[in-house]
Design a protein around this motif. Structure first.
Motif: not given
Length: 280
Positions: A64-65, A105-108, A195-199, A228-230
């Motif tokens: 990550f990053e 910095g990774i949320a979901r 900074s990274l959003l997981l849906l 950024t969206v994943f």
């Protein structure tokens, strides 16, 4: 090509003798909206659970990053049971818990909405804000952290304003229309300043109008917060409309990746996934 935000390398997730994710490698670059699609049971949510620290992978690594944050290799009984690839490639063990992944910095969000139903919209967002709180138990006991609490509330209210949820701030989350509950769940994830959003299937259970509103909402979130969206999603209209790139997995293994147009015209994908929906 912009910088890599997420890099999944040779990840295999095996439960006993069952290989749920098989040698998965993918990249997500800064500012992209990337989708992961495939039939039910293909291993999509399992891959998300590895990335967010819910599961330690049986083998492989996640960066990550530019920093290696997750790594594992077959050990103990799994040495003999392991049915994946690259058995001897990885020798480092990094198994952070989900809270540590969030702080990086990774949320979901989740397929099934997990709001605190008896709390208000504002309270749901404030709970997420507390993850970044600097004050300790001592400070909390003697009310030394009131300035930090005040700032968190101000930031939470501003977040709700930006996302057009401010007027609902005092409503219980359970009283919101289903589409707004989806928006609130994303807002709560944003409160952790990722900074990274997981849906994970954000359009699940939405009607066509709500799905269109969600599509605009995700774009707004990406652009407004420079995210950024994943995303995992079964709703193909949303996927094809919003994605910069798409990865397709089947039985835990990557079968294709490319732009929406390339995926729509990939015969292997049509046979394994897209064609099923058309036949039904």
């Amino acid at each position: 090509m912009s910088e890599k935000v997420l890099s999944v390398e040779d990840v295999t997730m095996q439960f006993g003798g069952v290989v749920a994710v098989n040698n998965l490698s993918l990249e997500v670059h800064k500012g992209e909206i990337v989708s992961l699609i495939g039939p039910n049971g293909a291993g999509k949510t399992t891959a998300f659970n590895v990335i967010t620290g819910v599961y330690a992978p049986t083998n492989g690594s996640v960066e990550f990053e530019g920093k290696n944050i997750i790594s594992n290799y077959p050990r103990g009984k799994m040495e003999k049971l392991y049915a994946g690839e690259h058995k001897g490639k990885y020798k480092k063990v990094l198994e952070p818990t989900p809270d540590k992944i969030t702080k990086l910095g990774i949320a979901r969000t989740f397929q099934n909405i997990r709001l605190f139903k008896n709390l208000t919209v504002l309270e749901n967002v404030l709970i997420a804000k507390h993850m970044r709180m600097k004050a300790n138990v001592f400070a909390d006991t003697f009310l030394i952290n009131w300035k930090e609490e005040k700032k968190m509330k101000e930031d939470a209210l501003e977040l709700l304003r930006i996302l057009d949820l401010y007027e609902l701030k005092d409503e219980k989350s359970s009283s919101l229309p289903y589409g707004k509950q989806r928006h609130l769940e994303i807002a709560r994830a944003l409160a952790t300043t990722p900074s990274l959003l997981l849906l994970d299937e954000p359009a699940a259970g939405l009607n066509p109008q709500e799905t269109d509103e969600l599509t605009d909402f995700i774009r707004k979130v990406r652009d407004q917060f420079h995210l950024t969206v994943f995303m995992i999603e079964h709703h193909m209209n949303l996927v094809m409309d919003i994605s910069d790139r798409i990865y397709v997995i089947d039985f835990g293994k990557m079968i294709a990746n490319g732009t929406p147009n390339e995926i729509q015209n990939n015969q292997r994908v049509i046979d394994a996934y897209l064609g099923v929906a058309e036949d039904e």
